[in-house]
Scaffold this active site. Structure first.
Site, short mmCIF file in Angstrom:
data_model
loop_
_atom_site.label_atom_id
_atom_site.label_comp_id
_atom_site.label_asym_id
_atom_site.label_seq_id
_atom_site.Cartn_x
_atom_site.Cartn_y
_atom_site.Cartn_z
N ASP A 32 0.82 -1.21 0.00
CA ASP A 32 0.00 0.00 0.00
C ASP A 32 0.87 1.27 0.00
O ASP A 32 1.80 1.40 0.81
CB ASP A 32 -0.91 -0.01 1.24
CG ASP A 32 -2.09 0.93 1.08
OD1 ASP A 32 -1.94 1.98 0.43
OD2 ASP A 32 -3.17 0.62 1.61
N THR A 68 -7.04 3.87 -1.50
CA THR A 68 -6.81 2.43 -1.34
C THR A 68 -7.92 1.52 -1.88
O THR A 68 -7.68 0.66 -2.71
CB THR A 68 -6.58 2.12 0.15
OG1 THR A 68 -5.41 2.84 0.55
CG2 THR A 68 -6.37 0.64 0.40
N ASN A 89 -12.90 5.74 -0.33
CA ASN A 89 -12.80 4.92 0.87
C ASN A 89 -14.04 5.10 1.74
O ASN A 89 -14.43 4.22 2.49
CB ASN A 89 -11.56 5.33 1.69
CG ASN A 89 -10.28 4.75 1.13
OD1 ASN A 89 -10.31 3.86 0.27
ND2 ASN A 89 -9.15 5.25 1.61
N ASP A 189 2.23 2.80 3.39
CA ASP A 189 1.13 3.76 3.46
C ASP A 189 1.02 4.34 4.87
O ASP A 189 0.96 5.55 5.07
CB ASP A 189 -0.18 3.06 3.08
CG ASP A 189 -1.36 4.01 3.10
OD1 ASP A 189 -1.47 4.83 2.16
OD2 ASP A 189 -2.16 3.96 4.05
N HIS A 193 1.83 8.28 5.61
CA HIS A 193 0.84 9.24 6.15
C HIS A 193 1.40 9.93 7.38
O HIS A 193 1.30 11.14 7.53
CB HIS A 193 -0.44 8.51 6.57
CG HIS A 193 -1.35 8.18 5.43
ND1 HIS A 193 -1.92 9.15 4.64
CD2 HIS A 193 -1.81 6.99 4.95
CE1 HIS A 193 -2.69 8.56 3.72
NE2 HIS A 193 -2.62 7.27 3.88
N HIS A 237 -1.36 3.11 -5.12
CA HIS A 237 -1.17 4.55 -5.39
C HIS A 237 0.16 4.95 -4.78
O HIS A 237 0.80 4.13 -4.09
CB HIS A 237 -2.31 5.39 -4.77
CG HIS A 237 -2.51 5.06 -3.32
ND1 HIS A 237 -1.61 5.41 -2.35
CD2 HIS A 237 -3.47 4.34 -2.68
CE1 HIS A 237 -2.02 4.96 -1.18
NE2 HIS A 237 -3.14 4.28 -1.36
N HIS A 342 -2.64 10.94 -0.20
CA HIS A 342 -2.88 10.57 -1.61
C HIS A 342 -4.37 10.66 -1.86
O HIS A 342 -5.15 10.74 -0.91
CB HIS A 342 -2.35 9.15 -1.86
CG HIS A 342 -2.89 8.16 -0.87
ND1 HIS A 342 -4.06 7.47 -1.06
CD2 HIS A 342 -2.45 7.79 0.37
CE1 HIS A 342 -4.29 6.71 -0.02
NE2 HIS A 342 -3.33 6.88 0.89
P1 AMP Z 1 -6.03 4.90 2.88
O1 AMP Z 1 -6.89 5.74 3.77
O2 AMP Z 1 -6.48 4.98 1.47
O3 AMP Z 1 -4.61 5.17 3.08
O4 AMP Z 1 -6.32 3.40 3.34
C1 AMP Z 1 -5.33 2.57 3.90
C2 AMP Z 1 -5.93 1.73 4.97
O5 AMP Z 1 -6.88 0.81 4.43
C3 AMP Z 1 -4.95 0.83 5.67
O6 AMP Z 1 -4.29 1.48 6.70
C4 AMP Z 1 -5.79 -0.31 6.19
O7 AMP Z 1 -6.11 -0.13 7.53
C5 AMP Z 1 -7.07 -0.21 5.38
N1 AMP Z 1 -7.30 -1.48 4.68
C6 AMP Z 1 -6.55 -2.04 3.73
N2 AMP Z 1 -7.07 -3.22 3.30
C7 AMP Z 1 -8.19 -3.40 4.02
C8 AMP Z 1 -9.18 -4.43 4.07
N3 AMP Z 1 -9.12 -5.50 3.26
N4 AMP Z 1 -10.22 -4.27 4.93
C9 AMP Z 1 -10.30 -3.19 5.73
N5 AMP Z 1 -9.39 -2.19 5.74
C10 AMP Z 1 -8.35 -2.29 4.90
ZN ZN Z 2 -3.58 2.71 -0.26
ZN ZN Z 3 -3.16 5.87 2.56
#
Ligand code: AMP
Ligand code: ZN
Ligand code: ZN
Length: 406
Positions: A32, A68, A89, A189, A193, A237, A342
């Site tokens: 990620d 994500t 998300n 990731d 952040h 990403h 992102h």
């Molecule tokens: P973002 O806010 O786009 O950076 O999302 C990243 C977060 O998505 C990670 O820190 C994870 O906690 C969460 N994540 C990733 N895969 C999964 C999944 N299969 N189910 C639930 N949460 C997830």
């Molecule tokens: Zn991501």
């Molecule tokens: Zn993220």
């Protein structure tokens, strides 16, 4: 003599054909937020090895919004978010009448949120066994929409456990063994952040994730499966540095209006109350600096993000590095010293991720330019020797050249 030669020729033809028909194991790994240029830091010996002995793209272009869940689901469905339903998300789904949030396990498992067909559904219908050690969209409550084997997401599950779990699936009797396995790791990731892209924490997480590739390779070698496994490493990403100076107080701009704001940071969605739509848009337009505001209908074509009624009526997209915030977010940001985020325009190179692949079906020592993540679904269909879903945005012809002839 001639007969012997003919028999030999026939044997060669048969064996070449058998190799051509052979279906290998395929492991799709997501790191990620692993930005396109992290492999250039000279700290990733395993990715370097793949570069030398497999294929590598200079970047993997994600879909907009560069978040994500939309992108993981684009990778497995071959669809733009406007067509697969996971448009962010966090979003309001008028069909369920509820908010979708990635932390809400009920919403995340509700099949009504997922309009696309993931590769494991296509594969399962065609008799291919699939598995997922975490992947957005792999935990739906309908079993025919899930991989045959799957794990419920647990953020803190040890990375070594995930690798052991995958190797255990590959130890199953042959007719129960999955031919497609997905894996997910968050470290780049999470630290990106929290500490920003140039932090020692991110450097450490890059090295940590790279070392997992070595561990997986060793495990495959121990099982004698290394030569019959394609390993594909991608990211959803990239990441850009943000700070508490380049901020836009959207609530202040809209202080005299009635609306609901969803999400913050690089993208923000506005649901105006009745009769407030044009007033809200005009106010945002009048202050349009370091961001762009769009009615859903005028979102530029290249973002592929307007053709769904799920997309909110007004979208705001910040310029790279800028953050669209509410008063509550601003309080949080004021304490922040470093950080990354992102979600921005997917043409911004720092939103791009990585693509590395190695295995019997891939060319060796081959590097190409930018490829698109929606093309990975038809690539996987080819690797699994199944008929791809025809109703996708991805195109096999755009990615085919990474493969050896087979
Ligand atoms: P973002 O806010 O786009 O950076 O999302 C990243 C977060 O998505 C990670 O820190 C994870 O906690 C969460 N994540 C990733 N895969 C999964 C999944 N299969 N189910 C639930 N949460 C997830
Ligand atoms: Zn991501
Ligand atoms: Zn993220």
């Amino acid at each position: 003599m001639i007969r012997k030669k003919i028999i030999l020729l026939l044997l060669i033809i048969v064996s070449v054909n058998l190799t051509a028909q052979q279906k290998f194991y395929n492991i799709l790994i997501s790191f990620d937020g692993f930005r396109w240029d992290y492999p250039n830091r000279g700290i990733t010996p395993n990715l370097d090895f793949i570069k030398q002995h497999g294929v590598h793209a200079s970047s993997l272009k994600p879909c907009f919004p560069t978040k994500t869940f939309p992108n993981h689901y684009s990778i497995v469905t071959g669809l733009y978010p406007q067509n697969h339903g996971i448009i962010a998300n966090n979003f309001f789904n008028p069909v369920t009448g509820k908010m979708y949030r990635i932390g809400d396990t009920v919403a995340v498992r509700d099949p009504r949120n997922y309009i696309g067909e993931a590769i494991w559904e296509t594969a399962k219908r065609q008799g291919v066994i699939t598995a997922s050690y975490f992947w957005p969209g792999s935990e739906l409550t309908l079993d025919y929409r899930r991989p045959d084997y799957y794990e419920k997401y647990e953020h803190n599950r040890a990375y070594s456990k995930r690798i052991e779990g995958v190797l255990d699936w590959l130890k199953l009797p042959y007719n129960q063994r999955p031919k497609l396995i997905t894996m997910y790791f968050d470290a780049t990731d999470t630290y990106g952040h929290q500490f920003g892209t140039n932090s020692p924490e991110v450097t450490r997480s890059i090295m940590q994730l790279d070392s997992l590739i070595g561990k997986l390779f060793n495990g495959l070698k121990d099982l004698n499966l290394y030569d019959s496994t394609n390993v594909i490493i991608v990211s959803d990403h990239g990441m850009a540095d943000v700070d508490n100076v380049r901020i836009i107080n959207v609530e202040k701009i809209l202080s005299n209006t009635k609306q609901r704001i969803v999400d913050s940071g690089p993208v923000m969605y506005v649901f105006p109350d009745d009769n407030e739509k044009s007033k809200i848009y005009d106010l945002l337009k009048a202050s349009e600096k370091n961001y762009k505001v769009y009615y859903r209908e005028e979102i530029p074509e290249y973002l592929n993000f307007s053709k769904s009624f799920i997309i909110p009526p007004i979208l705001i997209v910040a310029e790279p590095g800028w953050s669209l915030l509410t008063e509550k977010d601003i309080k949080r940001y004021s304490k922040m010293t470093t950080g990354g985020n992102h979600g921005y325009d997917n043409n911004f190179i720092d939103m791009h991720g990585i693509f590395f692949a190695i295995g019997p079906d891939f060319k060796t020592g081959y590097t190409c330019g930018t490829i698109q993540n929606i093309d990975i679904n038809p690539l996987l269909a080819k690797l699994l020797h199944i008929i791809p879903n025809q109703k996708i945005d991805g195109k096999f012809e755009r990615i085919e050249f990474l493969l050896r002839d087979f």
